[in-house]
Design a protein around this motif. Structure first.
Motif, PDB file in Angstrom:
ATOM      1  N   ASP A 233       0.881  -1.167   0.000  1.00 43.59           N
ATOM      2  CA  ASP A 233       0.000   0.000   0.000  1.00 43.59           C
ATOM      3  C   ASP A 233       0.917   1.214   0.000  1.00 43.59           C
ATOM      4  N   PHE A 234       0.818   2.043  -1.035  1.00 49.16           N
ATOM      5  CA  PHE A 234       1.691   3.205  -1.237  1.00 49.16           C
ATOM      6  C   PHE A 234       0.880   4.456  -0.916  1.00 49.16           C
ATOM      7  N   VAL A 235       1.315   5.212   0.098  1.00 54.97           N
ATOM      8  CA  VAL A 235       0.606   6.435   0.480  1.00 54.97           C
ATOM      9  C   VAL A 235       1.607   7.584   0.524  1.00 54.97           C
ATOM     10  N   GLU A 236       1.324   8.636  -0.216  1.00 53.27           N
ATOM     11  CA  GLU A 236       2.183   9.818  -0.255  1.00 53.27           C
ATOM     12  C   GLU A 236       1.396  11.019   0.241  1.00 53.27           C
ATOM     13  N   ALA A 237       1.989  11.797   1.133  1.00 54.05           N
ATOM     14  CA  ALA A 237       1.306  12.962   1.698  1.00 54.05           C
ATOM     15  C   ALA A 237       2.297  14.110   1.842  1.00 54.05           C
ATOM     16  N   ALA A 238       1.775  15.339   1.724  1.00 52.41           N
ATOM     17  CA  ALA A 238       2.604  16.522   1.925  1.00 52.41           C
ATOM     18  C   ALA A 238       2.977  16.654   3.391  1.00 52.41           C
ATOM     19  N   VAL A 239       4.184  17.161   3.658  1.00 47.71           N
ATOM     20  CA  VAL A 239       4.624  17.428   5.027  1.00 47.71           C
ATOM     21  C   VAL A 239       4.131  18.821   5.420  1.00 47.71           C
ATOM     22  N   ALA A 240       3.327  18.884   6.455  1.00 45.44           N
ATOM     23  CA  ALA A 240       2.723  20.155   6.860  1.00 45.44           C
ATOM     24  C   ALA A 240       3.790  21.199   7.162  1.00 45.44           C
ATOM     25  N   ASP A 241       3.545  22.429   6.703  1.00 37.89           N
ATOM     26  CA  ASP A 241       4.403  23.589   6.979  1.00 37.89           C
ATOM     27  C   ASP A 241       5.784  23.500   6.345  1.00 37.89           C
ATOM     28  N   HIS A 242       5.964  22.563   5.409  1.00 38.44           N
ATOM     29  CA  HIS A 242       7.244  22.454   4.695  1.00 38.44           C
ATOM     30  C   HIS A 242       6.921  22.297   3.200  1.00 38.44           C
ATOM     31  N   ALA A 243       6.830  23.408   2.514  1.00 35.51           N
ATOM     32  CA  ALA A 243       6.391  23.414   1.115  1.00 35.51           C
ATOM     33  C   ALA A 243       7.290  22.522   0.265  1.00 35.51           C
ATOM     34  N   GLY A 244       6.656  21.651  -0.508  1.00 37.52           N
ATOM     35  CA  GLY A 244       7.374  20.804  -1.444  1.00 37.52           C
ATOM     36  C   GLY A 244       7.888  19.506  -0.855  1.00 37.52           C
TER      37      GLY A 244
END
Length: 346
Positions: A86-97
């Motif tokens: 199961d591959f899950v990708e999410a943005a890191v909060a408060d760290h753009a990009g």
């Protein structure tokens, strides 16, 4: 006294494989489980383009700030074996990009794709048809003979047990129904509301059933009767699991999950499943020794359980092109039964 653990110690101890990717699409960190899964050390992976170490399952599914997720997907790693995760990708909060990628080995997940338990479902279907034919007719004769004996405690016991076995056979026959479900675009909220009212008026009377809804969900591609049966089954399970808690609690949630998809069958395109319905309870969850087989027929964590309720939920979800998953998550930790369904065509 030992000092508070730092980022490196906490990151290394995470119980799931994690990669941290910087704004230039290069790997910045990899924890110990990621090293084991990908068969590469963090030192080797650090600074490498993510696509050179872990090609994404598909392109073009990431939405800005929302990431993407793929369940039960096979990835051919350039420097290691093919992995099914199961591959899950999410943005890191408060760290753009910056992004975090988690990899859960599919072999240990509970309730993956429509074909994940196909062999088990076919076996249950065959067993149901055979038992219905070989057992149900003799049961009618036994019941009739018992009634001819006249009223009495033993007669009542015989009739009661025959009726119980017949009801069990009726439930098993649900597995042998291979007719395709009629699928239509439906608003899920009236069905959730109806199931909740039935629960509160009957088996869950006096129990708090909270709601946390995303009010903007589009119609789902479902069968109304099948989804209602699924919801009632899950609410019954949640009530049974939590009824001995000091304050039993059940929660129903809905959400739209961008990027959620599952392999429909080998060689076929992945199917998006963005409509999520969860039924949560504050019970103890399934025993560890059966959690991986919770959706198989005749597997139950309750001494009086028949092990058919969740197996039928799984069958009906697969018949609608969706999946059901079991998890223990949240704080405080709760049991979660997650339904993922396709969106109706616009």
């Amino acid at each position: 006294m030992a000092g508070r653990p730092g980022f490196a110690e906490l990151f290394a101890a995470l119980p799931v494989a994690v990669l941290i990717v910087d704004p230039d699409d290069r790997i910045a960190h990899a924890n110990a489980l990621a090293e084991q899964l990908l068969n590469l050390s963090e030192r080797v992976m650090r600074g490498q383009p993510i696509a050179a170490i872990l090609p994404p399952p598909a392109a073009g599914d990431r939405r800005e700030g929302q990431g993407m997720a793929f369940y039960d997907t096979e990835i051919a790693t350039p420097h290691g074996p093919r992995i099914r995760v199961d591959f899950v990708e999410a943005a890191v909060a408060d760290h753009a990009g910056w992004r975090a990628i988690t990899l859960h080995p599919a072999a240990s997940t509970r309730g993956l794709g429509p074909s994940a338990r196909g062999a088990s479902a076919r076996a249950a279907s065959g067993a149901a048809a055979m038992l219905a034919h070989e057992i149900k007719n003799p049961l009618s004769g036994i019941r009739g003979a018992a009634q001819l004996l006249g009223a009495g405690e033993l007669t009542t016991l015989i009739v009661t047990e025959v009726d119980r076995i017949a009801a069990l056979i009726d439930r098993m026959q649900d597995f042998s129904d291979t007719r395709p479900l009629e699928i239509a675009a439906e608003n899920i909220y009236p069905l959730i509301g109806h199931a909740r009212r039935l629960a509160l008026a009957g088996f869950a009377r006096g129990v708090a059933i909270d709601e946390r809804f995303d009010p903007s969900l589009p119609p789902a591609a479902i069968n109304r009767d099948a989804l209602l049966q699924i919801l009632i089954n899950l609410l019954k399970n949640a009530h049974e699991a939590s009824r001995l808690e000091r304050k039993p609690r059940i929660v129903i949630t809905t959400a739209y999950r961008h990027g959620m998809s599952v392999a429909a069958a080998a060689g076929r395109p992945r199917v998006p499943l963005p409509i999520e319905i969860c039924v949560l309870d504050n019970g103890p969850g399934a025993p560890a020794d059966i959690a991986d087989n919770l959706f198989d027929p005749f597997v139950s964590g309750r001494p009086e359980g028949q092990g058919l309720g969740l197996a039928l939920v799984d069958k009906l979800m697969r018949d609608m092109g969706g999946i059901v998953q079991y998890a223990r998550e949240g704080s405080p930790e709760m049991t979660t039964l997650r339904l993922l369904l396709p969106r109706a065509a616009s």
